[in-house]
Design a protein around this motif. Sequence first.
Motif, PDB file in Angstrom:
ATOM      1  N   MET A 446      75.892 -45.395  20.881  1.00  0.00           N
ATOM      2  CA  MET A 446      76.010 -44.200  21.508  1.00  0.00           C
ATOM      3  C   MET A 446      74.726 -43.187  21.080  1.00  0.00           C
ATOM      4  SD  MET A 446      79.904 -43.340  20.194  1.00  0.00           S
ATOM      5  CE  MET A 446      80.269 -41.946  20.876  1.00  0.00           C
ATOM      6  N   VAL A 447      74.270 -43.499  20.012  1.00  0.00           N
ATOM      7  CA  VAL A 447      73.055 -42.651  19.737  1.00  0.00           C
ATOM      8  C   VAL A 447      71.808 -43.196  20.953  1.00  0.00           C
ATOM      9  CG1 VAL A 447      70.835 -42.350  18.341  1.00  0.00           C
ATOM     10  CG2 VAL A 447      73.249 -42.321  17.305  1.00  0.00           C
ATOM     11  N   GLN A 448      71.802 -44.384  21.122  1.00  0.00           N
ATOM     12  CA  GLN A 448      70.631 -44.895  22.166  1.00  0.00           C
ATOM     13  C   GLN A 448      71.093 -44.065  23.471  1.00  0.00           C
ATOM     14  OE1 GLN A 448      70.214 -49.140  22.415  1.00  0.00           O
ATOM     15  NE2 GLN A 448      70.365 -49.216  20.306  1.00  0.00           N
ATOM     16  N   SER A 449      72.374 -44.089  23.843  1.00  0.00           N
ATOM     17  CA  SER A 449      72.867 -43.581  25.140  1.00  0.00           C
ATOM     18  C   SER A 449      72.563 -42.117  25.097  1.00  0.00           C
ATOM     19  CB  SER A 449      74.372 -43.936  25.346  1.00  0.00           C
ATOM     20  OG  SER A 449      74.931 -43.131  26.589  1.00  0.00           O
ATOM     21  N   LEU A 450      72.473 -41.258  23.970  1.00  0.00           N
ATOM     22  CA  LEU A 450      72.437 -39.758  24.198  1.00  0.00           C
ATOM     23  C   LEU A 450      70.765 -39.902  24.490  1.00  0.00           C
ATOM     24  CD1 LEU A 450      74.767 -38.484  21.172  1.00  0.00           C
ATOM     25  CD2 LEU A 450      75.039 -38.186  23.851  1.00  0.00           C
ATOM     26  N   ASP A 453      69.049 -44.055  26.757  1.00  0.00           N
ATOM     27  CA  ASP A 453      69.210 -45.779  26.840  1.00  0.00           C
ATOM     28  C   ASP A 453      70.640 -46.041  27.166  1.00  0.00           C
ATOM     29  OD1 ASP A 453      66.235 -45.981  26.187  1.00  0.00           O
ATOM     30  OD2 ASP A 453      66.914 -45.787  24.098  1.00  0.00           O
ATOM     31  N   TRP A 454      71.026 -45.718  28.219  1.00  0.00           N
ATOM     32  CA  TRP A 454      72.499 -45.868  28.655  1.00  0.00           C
ATOM     33  C   TRP A 454      72.814 -47.304  29.045  1.00  0.00           C
ATOM     34  CZ3 TRP A 454      72.460 -47.792  33.471  1.00  0.00           C
ATOM     35  CH2 TRP A 454      71.522 -47.649  34.267  1.00  0.00           C
ATOM     36  N   PHE A 459      77.136 -51.111  29.965  1.00  0.00           N
ATOM     37  CA  PHE A 459      77.593 -52.595  30.365  1.00  0.00           C
ATOM     38  C   PHE A 459      78.814 -52.780  29.493  1.00  0.00           C
ATOM     39  CE2 PHE A 459      77.581 -56.930  29.156  1.00  0.00           C
ATOM     40  CZ  PHE A 459      76.792 -57.836  30.292  1.00  0.00           C
ATOM     41  N   LEU A 460      79.107 -52.540  28.332  1.00  0.00           N
ATOM     42  CA  LEU A 460      80.255 -52.644  27.468  1.00  0.00           C
ATOM     43  C   LEU A 460      81.284 -51.838  28.107  1.00  0.00           C
ATOM     44  CD1 LEU A 460      81.171 -53.724  24.942  1.00  0.00           C
ATOM     45  CD2 LEU A 460      80.647 -51.701  23.632  1.00  0.00           C
ATOM     46  N   VAL A 461      81.298 -50.894  28.539  1.00  0.00           N
ATOM     47  CA  VAL A 461      82.274 -50.253  28.999  1.00  0.00           C
ATOM     48  C   VAL A 461      82.994 -50.795  30.325  1.00  0.00           C
ATOM     49  CG1 VAL A 461      82.951 -47.880  30.088  1.00  0.00           C
ATOM     50  CG2 VAL A 461      81.990 -47.735  27.956  1.00  0.00           C
TER      51      VAL A 461
END
Length: 479
Positions: A446-450, A453-454, A459-461
């Motif tokens: 989640m930190v990477q996504s923010l 780095d989404w 991919f997981l979702v």
Amino acid sequence: MAVEDQSHSLHRQLGPFSLLMMGIGSVVGAGIYVLPGIAAAQYAGPAVLLSFVLAALSCGFIGLCYAELASALPQAMGGAYGYSRAILGVRPAWWVAWMLVLEYALAGSAVSVGLTGYLSKLLQSLGVVLPSSLTESMVVWRDGSFHIASQINAVALFLVLVLGLILSRGIRQASWANGCFVLLKLCVLVVFVSVGFFHVRPDLWHPFLPPSEGGFHFGLMGLLRAVAVVSFAYLGFDSISIAASEARNPGRDVPFGLIGALAISAVLYVMVSLVMTGLVPFRQLGVASPIALAVQALAMPALGLVLQFGSVIGLGSVLFVSLYGQSRLCHILAHDRLVSPKLSLTDPASGAPVLAIALTTGLTALTAALLPIVLLADLVSIGTMIGFLVIAVAVMKLRGDDESPRARFRVPLGGIRVGTLWLGVVPVLAIVACLINLATVLSDLMVQSLHGDWIPLVFLVLYCMVGFLLGRRAVVRNA
């Protein structure tokens, strides 16, 4: 009718030594050849060996749970999926299977990416240089974030397809070859540790756990993150339990393979990590072939060549077991009519589920060609931890049921009954360890996504959404 039954049946040809070699072949692989470098360079420094100890403890709890289930339900097929289906029902079992598919597919891809790195180093030592356009994935990790490049890891794709072809020849021949590869791999690692120990520089182990640099980079949070990453190394447990469907005496031999593989691999992980971080500064180990880098520091070209060859063979055996576990899981899901029944068909002569092998090998090869090992290790850890969680719950449910079969092997340390659950010390500790690892990995994603780095989180979702849609249809079809 007999012919039709035979076409869906796996052959029981595996003994205790074959299961032990299969477990070591899967567990002693990426955890030694690839992950220590990534975990040391990005998260834990020289304390990476401590992360392997902590991961071994948490996975040891799970291994004991697996051993009891294998002893109580020797005829259950599909490892964690089979146990959860027998004890918890179809719907939870589907989600376990779906996460195990993620685990095995991405684990095989991650290992093949690491294998590509070691093969490139070996060929380079022999004067053959592979272009980066053939050895790098489409998604690359650069400058602290993921980027998309116009290339694919064609070498990893080719290696997966070749091993899938070998696997389709039958489990007896493949198991014999895997045993030889594992013994060679163990000899090579013992040589590396024995020689490297006399050349380590103790100053490289200081600071043992580098101070935090923010987020999960070093410090206590970095150590926890490293534990979650290297837990990927122990996914071999489910490979052994899945092999129960081809074991001659699963109730006795599967627990032996589980506990033996964990004990041997844990010792090797610690020793190799200690030597590796004592030969090369930990910040330089974040490559796909860290042992090859450590061997270069020994300045022994002949020994380096032998060790690189052993590394290629060793990772090849890991990739084989990963493809084996995934194809057998696919076969069992098809046998239970949760996916297309056609995938349960086996070759009458070899007993190999050829269609399941072709499908899983193709998906693994494609993923290996597109995704980098940093992303793959995180997603594999998530699938592994979810499967482990369900195993611990299944043991608690099994012991709480007075009508359940009594296992020859039972987890130690005791527990208390609460309603229909048995709250044992071992399964509770296993659940706590899995939840900590899951929380660490998911929060980091989640930190990477923010920070832009989404790719990993998306991919997981998407994977979970597809699993939800397919699961609804599968459960209705199976009702």
